[in-house]
Design a protein around this motif. Structure first.
Motif, PDB file in Angstrom:
ATOM      1  N   ARG A   4       0.868  -1.172   0.000  1.00  0.00           N
ATOM      2  CA  ARG A   4       0.000   0.000   0.000  1.00  0.00           C
ATOM      3  C   ARG A   4       0.906   1.223   0.000  1.00  0.00           C
ATOM      4  O   ARG A   4       1.836   1.310   0.792  1.00  0.00           O
ATOM      5  CB  ARG A   4      -0.898   0.034   1.231  1.00  0.00           C
ATOM      6  CG  ARG A   4      -1.782   1.288   1.277  1.00  0.00           C
ATOM      7  CD  ARG A   4      -2.659   1.355   2.532  1.00  0.00           C
ATOM      8  NE  ARG A   4      -3.533   0.206   2.606  1.00  0.00           N
ATOM      9  CZ  ARG A   4      -3.637  -0.600   3.664  1.00  0.00           C
ATOM     10  NH1 ARG A   4      -2.925  -0.378   4.733  1.00  0.00           N
ATOM     11  NH2 ARG A   4      -4.468  -1.610   3.656  1.00  0.00           N
ATOM     12  N   VAL A   5       0.646   2.152  -0.906  1.00  0.00           N
ATOM     13  CA  VAL A   5       1.401   3.397  -0.943  1.00  0.00           C
ATOM     14  C   VAL A   5       0.456   4.548  -0.632  1.00  0.00           C
ATOM     15  O   VAL A   5      -0.690   4.562  -1.091  1.00  0.00           O
ATOM     16  CB  VAL A   5       2.105   3.616  -2.305  1.00  0.00           C
ATOM     17  CG1 VAL A   5       1.114   3.687  -3.451  1.00  0.00           C
ATOM     18  CG2 VAL A   5       2.976   4.855  -2.280  1.00  0.00           C
ATOM     19  N   GLU A   6       0.941   5.454   0.191  1.00  0.00           N
ATOM     20  CA  GLU A   6       0.219   6.689   0.496  1.00  0.00           C
ATOM     21  C   GLU A   6       1.154   7.816   0.092  1.00  0.00           C
ATOM     22  O   GLU A   6       2.338   7.792   0.444  1.00  0.00           O
ATOM     23  CB  GLU A   6      -0.104   6.783   1.974  1.00  0.00           C
ATOM     24  CG  GLU A   6      -0.991   5.652   2.472  1.00  0.00           C
ATOM     25  CD  GLU A   6      -1.155   5.695   3.978  1.00  0.00           C
ATOM     26  OE1 GLU A   6      -1.528   6.764   4.507  1.00  0.00           O
ATOM     27  OE2 GLU A   6      -0.892   4.663   4.603  1.00  0.00           O
ATOM     28  N   PHE A   7       0.642   8.807  -0.661  1.00  0.00           N
ATOM     29  CA  PHE A   7       1.520   9.880  -1.096  1.00  0.00           C
ATOM     30  C   PHE A   7       0.774  11.194  -1.267  1.00  0.00           C
ATOM     31  O   PHE A   7      -0.432  11.224  -1.469  1.00  0.00           O
ATOM     32  CB  PHE A   7       2.237   9.508  -2.396  1.00  0.00           C
ATOM     33  CG  PHE A   7       1.333   9.406  -3.590  1.00  0.00           C
ATOM     34  CD1 PHE A   7       1.144  10.495  -4.425  1.00  0.00           C
ATOM     35  CD2 PHE A   7       0.673   8.227  -3.881  1.00  0.00           C
ATOM     36  CE1 PHE A   7       0.304  10.406  -5.525  1.00  0.00           C
ATOM     37  CE2 PHE A   7      -0.162   8.127  -4.976  1.00  0.00           C
ATOM     38  CZ  PHE A   7      -0.344   9.223  -5.801  1.00  0.00           C
ATOM     39  N   THR A   8       1.545  12.265  -1.175  1.00  0.00           N
ATOM     40  CA  THR A   8       1.058  13.606  -1.475  1.00  0.00           C
ATOM     41  C   THR A   8       2.096  14.295  -2.348  1.00  0.00           C
ATOM     42  O   THR A   8       3.287  13.989  -2.277  1.00  0.00           O
ATOM     43  CB  THR A   8       0.846  14.465  -0.213  1.00  0.00           C
ATOM     44  OG1 THR A   8       2.083  14.559   0.480  1.00  0.00           O
ATOM     45  CG2 THR A   8      -0.207  13.885   0.690  1.00  0.00           C
ATOM     46  N   THR A   9       1.614  15.201  -3.184  1.00  0.00           N
ATOM     47  CA  THR A   9       2.507  16.026  -3.990  1.00  0.00           C
ATOM     48  C   THR A   9       2.275  17.481  -3.612  1.00  0.00           C
ATOM     49  O   THR A   9       1.172  17.862  -3.221  1.00  0.00           O
ATOM     50  CB  THR A   9       2.260  15.828  -5.500  1.00  0.00           C
ATOM     51  OG1 THR A   9       0.923  16.194  -5.823  1.00  0.00           O
ATOM     52  CG2 THR A   9       2.500  14.379  -5.917  1.00  0.00           C
ATOM     53  N   GLU A  10       3.313  18.258  -3.699  1.00  0.00           N
ATOM     54  CA  GLU A  10       3.236  19.676  -3.350  1.00  0.00           C
ATOM     55  C   GLU A  10       3.899  20.495  -4.446  1.00  0.00           C
ATOM     56  O   GLU A  10       4.735  19.964  -5.175  1.00  0.00           O
ATOM     57  CB  GLU A  10       3.937  19.927  -2.012  1.00  0.00           C
ATOM     58  CG  GLU A  10       3.261  19.215  -0.848  1.00  0.00           C
ATOM     59  CD  GLU A  10       3.997  19.447   0.460  1.00  0.00           C
ATOM     60  OE1 GLU A  10       4.425  20.594   0.705  1.00  0.00           O
ATOM     61  OE2 GLU A  10       4.149  18.495   1.215  1.00  0.00           O
ATOM     62  N   PRO A  11       3.585  21.738  -4.576  1.00  0.00           N
ATOM     63  CA  PRO A  11       2.839  22.599  -3.666  1.00  0.00           C
ATOM     64  C   PRO A  11       1.333  22.413  -3.811  1.00  0.00           C
ATOM     65  O   PRO A  11       0.832  22.002  -4.859  1.00  0.00           O
ATOM     66  CB  PRO A  11       3.247  24.014  -4.080  1.00  0.00           C
ATOM     67  CG  PRO A  11       3.599  23.889  -5.523  1.00  0.00           C
ATOM     68  CD  PRO A  11       4.153  22.500  -5.699  1.00  0.00           C
ATOM     69  N   ALA A  21      -0.749  17.280  -9.439  1.00  0.00           N
ATOM     70  CA  ALA A  21      -1.790  16.486  -8.766  1.00  0.00           C
ATOM     71  C   ALA A  21      -2.649  15.744  -9.783  1.00  0.00           C
ATOM     72  O   ALA A  21      -3.018  14.587  -9.569  1.00  0.00           O
ATOM     73  CB  ALA A  21      -2.653  17.378  -7.891  1.00  0.00           C
ATOM     74  N   LEU A  22      -2.949  16.391 -10.891  1.00  0.00           N
ATOM     75  CA  LEU A  22      -3.724  15.735 -11.949  1.00  0.00           C
ATOM     76  C   LEU A  22      -2.940  14.590 -12.569  1.00  0.00           C
ATOM     77  O   LEU A  22      -3.502  13.524 -12.876  1.00  0.00           O
ATOM     78  CB  LEU A  22      -4.129  16.758 -13.014  1.00  0.00           C
ATOM     79  CG  LEU A  22      -5.036  17.888 -12.517  1.00  0.00           C
ATOM     80  CD1 LEU A  22      -5.266  18.908 -13.628  1.00  0.00           C
ATOM     81  CD2 LEU A  22      -6.350  17.352 -11.986  1.00  0.00           C
ATOM     82  N   VAL A  23      -1.649  14.785 -12.744  1.00  0.00           N
ATOM     83  CA  VAL A  23      -0.797  13.726 -13.284  1.00  0.00           C
ATOM     84  C   VAL A  23      -0.744  12.546 -12.320  1.00  0.00           C
ATOM     85  O   VAL A  23      -0.842  11.384 -12.741  1.00  0.00           O
ATOM     86  CB  VAL A  23       0.621  14.272 -13.579  1.00  0.00           C
ATOM     87  CG1 VAL A  23       1.615  13.147 -13.812  1.00  0.00           C
ATOM     88  CG2 VAL A  23       0.587  15.206 -14.777  1.00  0.00           C
ATOM     89  N   THR A  63       5.205  13.423 -11.836  1.00  0.00           N
ATOM     90  CA  THR A  63       4.783  14.593 -11.070  1.00  0.00           C
ATOM     91  C   THR A  63       5.914  15.607 -10.932  1.00  0.00           C
ATOM     92  O   THR A  63       5.661  16.809 -10.957  1.00  0.00           O
ATOM     93  CB  THR A  63       4.226  14.215  -9.680  1.00  0.00           C
ATOM     94  OG1 THR A  63       5.214  13.511  -8.936  1.00  0.00           O
ATOM     95  CG2 THR A  63       2.967  13.383  -9.800  1.00  0.00           C
ATOM     96  N   LEU A  64       7.142  15.143 -10.807  1.00  0.00           N
ATOM     97  CA  LEU A  64       8.269  16.080 -10.798  1.00  0.00           C
ATOM     98  C   LEU A  64       8.346  16.834 -12.127  1.00  0.00           C
ATOM     99  O   LEU A  64       8.549  18.046 -12.151  1.00  0.00           O
ATOM    100  CB  LEU A  64       9.583  15.340 -10.516  1.00  0.00           C
ATOM    101  CG  LEU A  64       9.750  14.847  -9.074  1.00  0.00           C
ATOM    102  CD1 LEU A  64      10.940  13.902  -8.978  1.00  0.00           C
ATOM    103  CD2 LEU A  64       9.888  16.011  -8.112  1.00  0.00           C
ATOM    104  N   ALA A  65       8.164  16.119 -13.217  1.00  0.00           N
ATOM    105  CA  ALA A  65       8.180  16.755 -14.534  1.00  0.00           C
ATOM    106  C   ALA A  65       7.030  17.748 -14.695  1.00  0.00           C
ATOM    107  O   ALA A  65       7.143  18.717 -15.457  1.00  0.00           O
ATOM    108  CB  ALA A  65       8.123  15.695 -15.631  1.00  0.00           C
ATOM    109  N   ALA A  66       5.928  17.521 -13.961  1.00  0.00           N
ATOM    110  CA  ALA A  66       4.754  18.395 -14.056  1.00  0.00           C
ATOM    111  C   ALA A  66       4.773  19.528 -13.037  1.00  0.00           C
ATOM    112  O   ALA A  66       3.788  20.239 -12.884  1.00  0.00           O
ATOM    113  CB  ALA A  66       3.479  17.568 -13.896  1.00  0.00           C
ATOM    114  N   GLY A  67       5.887  19.675 -12.294  1.00  0.00           N
ATOM    115  CA  GLY A  67       6.005  20.817 -11.408  1.00  0.00           C
ATOM    116  C   GLY A  67       5.966  20.560  -9.921  1.00  0.00           C
ATOM    117  O   GLY A  67       6.033  21.499  -9.132  1.00  0.00           O
ATOM    118  N   ALA A  68       5.859  19.311  -9.499  1.00  0.00           N
ATOM    119  CA  ALA A  68       5.892  19.039  -8.056  1.00  0.00           C
ATOM    120  C   ALA A  68       7.256  19.431  -7.508  1.00  0.00           C
ATOM    121  O   ALA A  68       8.288  19.187  -8.143  1.00  0.00           O
ATOM    122  CB  ALA A  68       5.627  17.564  -7.778  1.00  0.00           C
ATOM    123  N   THR A  69       7.250  20.049  -6.334  1.00  0.00           N
ATOM    124  CA  THR A  69       8.506  20.425  -5.685  1.00  0.00           C
ATOM    125  C   THR A  69       8.801  19.546  -4.474  1.00  0.00           C
ATOM    126  O   THR A  69       9.895  19.587  -3.942  1.00  0.00           O
ATOM    127  CB  THR A  69       8.464  21.892  -5.233  1.00  0.00           C
ATOM    128  OG1 THR A  69       7.353  22.083  -4.350  1.00  0.00           O
ATOM    129  CG2 THR A  69       8.337  22.829  -6.429  1.00  0.00           C
TER     130      THR A  69
END
Length: 83
Positions: A4-11, A21-23, A63-69
């Protein structure tokens, strides 16, 4: 083995879902996972180890490519029949 993976992306953006987030949603909903729960402040996905690890790799890269920091994630081994 099941994971099970739990994750969040920011900002975060409370007005509109950011591109990263959409990606992330697109990746986990399109992966070969048994269970996916996408929420405004966190996401959970569960499945076989190979499927989860493949999805995690795609989430990180895309998500990194889409702007996650920042991406926070936790991976847990799940007992068979749990979840």
């Amino acid at each position: 083995m099941r994971l099970r993976v739990e994750f969040t992306t920011e900002p975060f953006d409370l007005e509109e879902a950011p591109a990263h987030a959409l990606v992330a949603r697109e990746v986990v909903e399109g992966a070969a996972l048994d269970a996916v729960d996408v929420g405004p402040f966190g996401n959970t996905a569960e499945g076989g180890a190979d499927a989860v690890l493949t999805a995690v790799d795609a989430v990180l890269r895309r998500t990194l490519a889409a702007g996650a920091t920042r991406i926070s994630l936790q991976v847990n081994v799940v007992e068979e029949g749990e979840g």
